[in-house]
Scaffold this motif. Structure first.
Motif, PDB file in Angstrom:
ATOM      1  N   PRO A 138       0.823  -1.219   0.000  1.00 35.03           N
ATOM      2  CA  PRO A 138       0.000   0.000   0.000  1.00 35.03           C
ATOM      3  C   PRO A 138       0.849   1.257   0.000  1.00 35.03           C
ATOM      4  N   ALA A 139       0.422   2.233  -0.778  1.00 34.18           N
ATOM      5  CA  ALA A 139       1.140   3.505  -0.864  1.00 34.18           C
ATOM      6  C   ALA A 139       0.765   4.404   0.304  1.00 34.18           C
ATOM      7  N   LEU A 193       1.660  -8.188   3.827  1.00 35.55           N
ATOM      8  CA  LEU A 193       1.524  -7.060   2.913  1.00 35.55           C
ATOM      9  C   LEU A 193       2.344  -7.276   1.641  1.00 35.55           C
ATOM     10  N   GLU A 194       3.572  -7.699   1.803  1.00 33.89           N
ATOM     11  CA  GLU A 194       4.429  -7.884   0.638  1.00 33.89           C
ATOM     12  C   GLU A 194       3.934  -9.014  -0.260  1.00 33.89           C
ATOM     13  N   ARG A 195       3.416 -10.065   0.345  1.00 31.05           N
ATOM     14  CA  ARG A 195       3.042 -11.235  -0.436  1.00 31.05           C
ATOM     15  C   ARG A 195       1.611 -11.185  -0.960  1.00 31.05           C
ATOM     16  N   LEU A 196       0.682 -10.660  -0.157  1.00 32.49           N
ATOM     17  CA  LEU A 196      -0.736 -10.750  -0.513  1.00 32.49           C
ATOM     18  C   LEU A 196      -1.323  -9.464  -1.072  1.00 32.49           C
ATOM     19  N   TRP A 197      -0.669  -8.320  -0.836  1.00 35.36           N
ATOM     20  CA  TRP A 197      -1.237  -7.078  -1.352  1.00 35.36           C
ATOM     21  C   TRP A 197      -1.445  -7.117  -2.865  1.00 35.36           C
ATOM     22  N   PRO A 198      -0.484  -7.624  -3.646  1.00 35.23           N
ATOM     23  CA  PRO A 198      -0.715  -7.674  -5.101  1.00 35.23           C
ATOM     24  C   PRO A 198      -1.880  -8.577  -5.500  1.00 35.23           C
ATOM     25  N   VAL A 199      -2.295  -9.461  -4.599  1.00 33.61           N
ATOM     26  CA  VAL A 199      -3.366 -10.418  -4.915  1.00 33.61           C
ATOM     27  C   VAL A 199      -4.721  -9.908  -4.447  1.00 33.61           C
ATOM     28  N   TRP A 200      -4.795  -9.407  -3.206  1.00 31.50           N
ATOM     29  CA  TRP A 200      -6.076  -9.049  -2.597  1.00 31.50           C
ATOM     30  C   TRP A 200      -6.199  -7.576  -2.229  1.00 31.50           C
ATOM     31  N   GLY A 201      -5.195  -6.779  -2.526  1.00 30.17           N
ATOM     32  CA  GLY A 201      -5.239  -5.389  -2.132  1.00 30.17           C
ATOM     33  C   GLY A 201      -5.075  -4.442  -3.306  1.00 30.17           C
ATOM     34  N   PHE A 202      -5.522  -3.207  -3.133  1.00 30.06           N
ATOM     35  CA  PHE A 202      -5.270  -2.185  -4.141  1.00 30.06           C
ATOM     36  C   PHE A 202      -5.336  -0.807  -3.504  1.00 30.06           C
ATOM     37  N   ASP A 203      -4.660   0.139  -4.145  1.00 31.58           N
ATOM     38  CA  ASP A 203      -4.653   1.524  -3.693  1.00 31.58           C
ATOM     39  C   ASP A 203      -5.802   2.299  -4.321  1.00 31.58           C
ATOM     40  N   LEU A 234      -5.497  -8.033   8.424  1.00 36.38           N
ATOM     41  CA  LEU A 234      -6.671  -8.573   7.739  1.00 36.38           C
ATOM     42  C   LEU A 234      -6.270  -9.508   6.603  1.00 36.38           C
ATOM     43  N   LEU A 235      -5.226  -9.157   5.866  1.00 36.10           N
ATOM     44  CA  LEU A 235      -4.762 -10.057   4.804  1.00 36.10           C
ATOM     45  C   LEU A 235      -4.340 -11.408   5.383  1.00 36.10           C
ATOM     46  N   GLY A 236      -3.669 -11.367   6.517  1.00 36.94           N
ATOM     47  CA  GLY A 236      -3.274 -12.615   7.159  1.00 36.94           C
ATOM     48  C   GLY A 236      -4.464 -13.434   7.633  1.00 36.94           C
TER      49      GLY A 236
END
Length: 266
Positions: A31-32, A62-72, A127-129
């Motif tokens: 996340p930015a 964050l490093e592993r799952l943000w590209p999969v389940w997260g967005f800015d 939450l990602l975890g």
């Protein structure tokens, strides 16, 4: 006389540009710090980013799952929730803290997608975890300003529900203008909610609950789901959060408000 060898001057020390803490990238691909940046107007916000410590585990998620389940929330593109959630009805949750209640609701209702928005980096990682460990494929995490998400990135009638649990009460009177639940916010939210979708608010601040009830009662796009009006009993699907428990221990009274988006044209 022989010339004395001259000692070369030492090279100037290298200086590295140090970004301010709130601008430095914290997690590669994560996340930015300020995703919308200068793309949108400056205005009074209802939230303050909290840069508290991120644990090693949260950082790894964050490093592993943000590209999969997260967005800015950058305000530069439109989000297709039908594609993102594979056709599930979607509820937007604004402000989820550490994510325990969000994960519980997602586990209890796997047939509903939850788009969870917050600016708290440790909570995003937590939450990602929780989602990964619980196998919760119906959770997505958005980072940034929910107003920009609603206004710039969601299509009309995209949402099947909206949840605002324990928003910042901004208790000082001069800060009440920062509170999220205002007529302008309700008008924007209504454009993104399907007719019949429910806005569910909860707060343990008495005067904020009164303000919520007043502005919701007066808004033409919403109607109270409670016969005779007033506050609603806490629905079974909203878990008792740690934050709520702390408030109850202090003698706070929690108020739930459930208002339905009325059909277009009234």
């Amino acid at each position: 006389m022989s010339e004395q060898p001259q000692t070369p001057e030492p090279p100037a020390p290298r200086t590295e540009k140090v970004l301010p803490r709130d601008k430095a990238p914290r997690f590669p691909g994560g996340p930015a710090a300020d995703p919308a940046g200068s793309h949108h107007e400056r205005r009074i916000r209802s939230f303050q980013p909290r840069r508290s410590r991120v644990t090693t585990g949260q950082g790894e998620y964050l490093e592993r799952l943000w590209p999969v389940w997260g967005f800015d929330i950058d305000g530069l593109r439109e989000i297709d929730l039908v594609e993102m959630f594979e056709g599930l009805p979607v509820v937007l949750e604004i402000g989820f803290g550490m994510g325990e209640a969000t994960a519980q609701m997602a586990a209890d209702d796997p047939g509903t997608g939850i788009l969870a928005v917050d600016v708290h980096t440790p909570g995003q990682g937590n939450l990602l975890g929780l989602a990964e460990r619980g196998g919760l494929n119906n959770v997505r995490v958005a980072n940034g300003d929910a107003i920009i998400l609603l206004r710039e990135m969601l299509r009309p009638d995209a949402l099947d529900g909206l949840r605002v649990y324990f928003p910042d009460p901004w208790p000082k009177k001069r800060h009440h203008k920062r509170r999220l639940i205002q007529p302008e916010f309700l008008s924007l939210a209504a454009t993104r909610m399907k007719p019949g979708a429910v806005l569910h608010c909860a707060t343990d601040w008495e005067d904020y609950a009164e303000q919520m009830l007043e502005v919701l009662d007066a808004h033409p796009d919403f109607e109270n789901t409670v016969d005779g009006g007033g506050y609603a009993p806490r629905p079974a699907f909203r878990p008792l959060t740690r934050f709520e428990g702390q408030g109850l221990d202090k003698g706070h009274v929690v108020h739930d408000l459930l208002f339905r988006r009325v059909g277009h044209g009234g």
